[in-house]
Design a protein around this motif. Structure first.
Motif, PDB file in Angstrom:
ATOM      1  N   SER A 294       0.806  -1.225   0.000  1.00 47.51           N
ATOM      2  CA  SER A 294       0.000   0.000   0.000  1.00 47.51           C
ATOM      3  C   SER A 294       0.833   1.267   0.000  1.00 47.51           C
ATOM      4  O   SER A 294       0.327   2.346  -0.344  1.00 47.51           O
ATOM      5  N   GLY A 295       2.147   1.151   0.367  1.00 51.79           N
ATOM      6  CA  GLY A 295       2.960   2.360   0.423  1.00 51.79           C
ATOM      7  C   GLY A 295       4.329   2.219  -0.197  1.00 51.79           C
ATOM      8  O   GLY A 295       5.153   3.131  -0.101  1.00 51.79           O
ATOM      9  N   GLY A 296       4.605   1.081  -0.849  1.00 52.41           N
ATOM     10  CA  GLY A 296       5.918   0.850  -1.428  1.00 52.41           C
ATOM     11  C   GLY A 296       5.822   0.127  -2.748  1.00 52.41           C
ATOM     12  O   GLY A 296       4.825   0.219  -3.459  1.00 52.41           O
ATOM     13  N   GLY A 297       6.886  -0.626  -3.079  1.00 51.75           N
ATOM     14  CA  GLY A 297       6.943  -1.342  -4.338  1.00 51.75           C
ATOM     15  C   GLY A 297       6.969  -2.845  -4.131  1.00 51.75           C
ATOM     16  O   GLY A 297       6.921  -3.346  -3.012  1.00 51.75           O
ATOM     17  N   ILE A 298       7.052  -3.578  -5.255  1.00 51.85           N
ATOM     18  CA  ILE A 298       7.135  -5.037  -5.246  1.00 51.85           C
ATOM     19  C   ILE A 298       8.307  -5.444  -6.122  1.00 51.85           C
ATOM     20  O   ILE A 298       8.422  -4.987  -7.271  1.00 51.85           O
ATOM     21  N   GLU A 299       9.190  -6.301  -5.594  1.00 50.98           N
ATOM     22  CA  GLU A 299      10.307  -6.835  -6.348  1.00 50.98           C
ATOM     23  C   GLU A 299      10.317  -8.351  -6.193  1.00 50.98           C
ATOM     24  O   GLU A 299      10.416  -8.863  -5.082  1.00 50.98           O
ATOM     25  N   THR A 300      10.176  -9.079  -7.297  1.00 54.32           N
ATOM     26  CA  THR A 300      10.200 -10.540  -7.242  1.00 54.32           C
ATOM     27  C   THR A 300      11.012 -11.087  -8.406  1.00 54.32           C
ATOM     28  O   THR A 300      11.257 -10.400  -9.401  1.00 54.32           O
ATOM     29  N   GLY A 301      11.390 -12.363  -8.256  1.00 57.87           N
ATOM     30  CA  GLY A 301      11.967 -13.080  -9.372  1.00 57.87           C
ATOM     31  C   GLY A 301      10.858 -13.765 -10.144  1.00 57.87           C
ATOM     32  O   GLY A 301       9.967 -13.124 -10.685  1.00 57.87           O
ATOM     33  N   PRO A 314      -5.025 -17.506 -10.439  1.00 57.91           N
ATOM     34  CA  PRO A 314      -4.878 -16.084 -10.744  1.00 57.91           C
ATOM     35  C   PRO A 314      -3.709 -15.472  -9.980  1.00 57.91           C
ATOM     36  O   PRO A 314      -3.408 -15.873  -8.855  1.00 57.91           O
ATOM     37  N   ILE A 315      -3.063 -14.488 -10.611  1.00 58.98           N
ATOM     38  CA  ILE A 315      -1.914 -13.797 -10.019  1.00 58.98           C
ATOM     39  C   ILE A 315      -2.196 -12.302 -10.061  1.00 58.98           C
ATOM     40  O   ILE A 315      -2.424 -11.737 -11.137  1.00 58.98           O
ATOM     41  N   ASN A 316      -2.186 -11.671  -8.885  1.00 60.26           N
ATOM     42  CA  ASN A 316      -2.506 -10.234  -8.778  1.00 60.26           C
ATOM     43  C   ASN A 316      -1.421  -9.518  -7.984  1.00 60.26           C
ATOM     44  O   ASN A 316      -1.131  -9.904  -6.841  1.00 60.26           O
ATOM     45  N   LEU A 317      -0.821  -8.490  -8.564  1.00 60.29           N
ATOM     46  CA  LEU A 317       0.166  -7.658  -7.893  1.00 60.29           C
ATOM     47  C   LEU A 317      -0.299  -6.208  -7.951  1.00 60.29           C
ATOM     48  O   LEU A 317      -0.635  -5.697  -9.031  1.00 60.29           O
ATOM     49  N   GLU A 318      -0.296  -5.542  -6.789  1.00 62.15           N
ATOM     50  CA  GLU A 318      -0.702  -4.136  -6.735  1.00 62.15           C
ATOM     51  C   GLU A 318       0.216  -3.381  -5.784  1.00 62.15           C
ATOM     52  O   GLU A 318       0.418  -3.810  -4.642  1.00 62.15           O
ATOM     53  N   ALA A 319       0.788  -2.282  -6.244  1.00 62.79           N
ATOM     54  CA  ALA A 319       1.746  -1.517  -5.443  1.00 62.79           C
ATOM     55  C   ALA A 319       1.529  -0.022  -5.630  1.00 62.79           C
ATOM     56  O   ALA A 319       1.009   0.431  -6.658  1.00 62.79           O
ATOM     57  N   GLN A 320       1.970   0.724  -4.629  1.00 64.12           N
ATOM     58  CA  GLN A 320       1.908   2.173  -4.703  1.00 64.12           C
ATOM     59  C   GLN A 320       2.992   2.699  -5.642  1.00 64.12           C
ATOM     60  O   GLN A 320       2.781   3.647  -6.387  1.00 64.12           O
ATOM     61  N   SER A 321       4.174   2.058  -5.625  1.00 63.64           N
ATOM     62  CA  SER A 321       5.270   2.512  -6.487  1.00 63.64           C
ATOM     63  C   SER A 321       5.662   1.400  -7.459  1.00 63.64           C
ATOM     64  O   SER A 321       4.806   0.657  -7.923  1.00 63.64           O
ATOM     65  N   ASN A 322       6.944   1.235  -7.763  1.00 64.55           N
ATOM     66  CA  ASN A 322       7.377   0.370  -8.860  1.00 64.55           C
ATOM     67  C   ASN A 322       7.116  -1.116  -8.595  1.00 64.55           C
ATOM     68  O   ASN A 322       7.208  -1.590  -7.451  1.00 64.55           O
ATOM     69  N   ILE A 323       6.837  -1.851  -9.676  1.00 59.50           N
ATOM     70  CA  ILE A 323       6.741  -3.308  -9.647  1.00 59.50           C
ATOM     71  C   ILE A 323       7.796  -3.857 -10.597  1.00 59.50           C
ATOM     72  O   ILE A 323       7.809  -3.528 -11.785  1.00 59.50           O
ATOM     73  N   THR A 324       8.697  -4.697 -10.052  1.00 51.24           N
ATOM     74  CA  THR A 324       9.739  -5.329 -10.859  1.00 51.24           C
ATOM     75  C   THR A 324       9.607  -6.839 -10.700  1.00 51.24           C
ATOM     76  O   THR A 324       9.680  -7.367  -9.592  1.00 51.24           O
ATOM     77  N   VAL A 325       9.419  -7.541 -11.824  1.00 51.18           N
ATOM     78  CA  VAL A 325       9.164  -8.984 -11.795  1.00 51.18           C
ATOM     79  C   VAL A 325      10.073  -9.663 -12.817  1.00 51.18           C
ATOM     80  O   VAL A 325      10.191  -9.207 -13.959  1.00 51.18           O
ATOM     81  N   GLY A 326      10.697 -10.787 -12.383  1.00 52.27           N
ATOM     82  CA  GLY A 326      11.518 -11.548 -13.318  1.00 52.27           C
ATOM     83  C   GLY A 326      10.673 -12.188 -14.401  1.00 52.27           C
ATOM     84  O   GLY A 326      10.881 -11.951 -15.597  1.00 52.27           O
TER      85      GLY A 326
END
Length: 358
Positions: A294-301, A314-326
């Motif tokens: 809710s207040g940052g980003g998501i970083e995953t491989g 189903p796959i759901n990603l939601e972030a306030q800032s950047n999302i980086t996914v491998g």
């Protein structure tokens, strides 16, 4: 009242009459050793207190240490305890350091302290037949800490259900590995920090013939874990993390070849969520993966939710800032799962493929 001052008190039920109880009044000593020899070790009144620098309590068979309704009341620097199926029930005044704590025969372990609980040995429940005992640790005003070198917590049932492991603190939790195994079902694992952070090694709940247990971590602050892995022949367990700060982990997985499929993974944080790899596999159906910051980003491989015979999850990603996914993959024999990525105020960086297919 037994008062040995700076001396030692040794109490033992002899082999000629095993199964007799040791009933304690107030004790003051430098060291206390009590061997119940298949009997119970208890106090004669709820307010009776064992006050000793080092305390070693042991019994076997059906013997127990304290009871769930009248736990043994202690004020000790170091406690080691071994019990039979009667379990171990202790209420510590102030702070306590735990050496080896071991309850066999299906007995549970419940240790509550007014202040910090420090681990300098493993805490275990185990049984060859039947269900393993639960493990409950609670620090009412302090933390639970293993000093980065001791403190694995485990519950094992070779032919039954693994025990539920519950850890609750007012401040932080800092432990090594936490495991629950049961041939018929893995036990649930619940960890809560009510004001600071959670830091653990690997968290595992497995079952060769049944369902894996669920893992739930709740922290007002950060959560940092090594691997969380749930594997069950019938069903994988659910993984749920809620953090008021950031979440960091090497990998999450929930897998099953059974009819109930892989479990769901739900991750919610205020700050950054950083997880190397996330995988859900279910032979019949794959579980869903939901990550929210809710207040940052998501970083995953790599993120995967796959099923060989049924539908991908189903796959759901939601972030306030950047999302980086491998990479992201939801594959199913009958249907690929939906994939949704939402960044409210940042960028979405897909470093490799994103796919949903059947």
């Amino acid at each position: 009242v037994l008062n040995a001052g700076t001396g030692q008190i040794n109490l033992e039920i002899g082999n000629l009459a095993p199964g007799g109880d040791i009933n304690l009044a107030n004790i003051n000593a430098s060291n206390l050793t009590a061997n119940g020899n298949a009997g119970n070790i208890r106090t004669i009144a709820p307010d009776a207190t064992i006050n000793a620098s080092t305390t070693n309590l042991s019994t076997t068979g059906a013997g127990g240490i304290g009871t769930p309704t009248e736990p043994l009341r202690v004020q000790v620097n170091n406690l080691q305890a071994t019990s039979g199926s009667g379990g171990i029930n202790v209420n510590a005044i102030g702070e306590i350091t735990l050496g080896e704590i071991n309850s066999g025969g299906g007995g549970s372990v419940t240790i509550t302290a007014d202040n910090n609980i420090k681990l300098q040995g493993d805490i275990k429940t185990g049984v060859a037949t039947g269900d393993a005992g639960n493990i409950t640790l609670e620090s009412i005003n302090g933390s639970i800490d293993d000093f980065d070198s001791f403190g694995n917590i485990s519950s094992f049932a070779d032919a039954g259900t693994g025990g539920t492991i519950t850890i609750t603190t007012a401040r932080f939790v800092d432990l090594q590995d936490i495991k629950s195994y049961g041939q018929l079902r893995g036990g649930d694992i619940n960890v809560t920090s009510n004001s600071e952070y959670i830091s653990t090694g690997s968290i595992l709940s497995n079952s060769d013939n049944g369902k894996a247990g669920n893992v739930t971590l709740n922290s007002v602050g950060d959560i940092e874990t090594n691997t969380i892995r749930l594997t069950g022949a019938e069903a994988g367990g659910n993984i749920t993390l809620n953090s008021g700060g950031k979440i960091t982990s090497s990998s999450f997985s929930s897998n099953s070849d059974g009819t109930d499929g892989g479990g769901d993974i739900n991750i919610t944080a205020t700050g950054l969520v950083k997880i190397a790899d996330i995988a859900v596999y279910g032979s019949s159906i794959a579980g869903q993966i939901n990550i929210t910051s809710s207040g940052g980003g998501i970083e995953t491989g790599k993120i995967e939710s796959d099923s060989q015979q049924g539908a991908g999850g189903p796959i759901n990603l939601e972030a306030q800032s950047n999302i980086t996914v491998g990479s992201i993959n939801s594959e199913g024999a009958s249907l690929g799962g939906s994939i949704r990525l939402t960044s409210v105020g940042g960028l979405i960086d897909l470093q490799n493929n994103i796919s949903s297919f059947s």
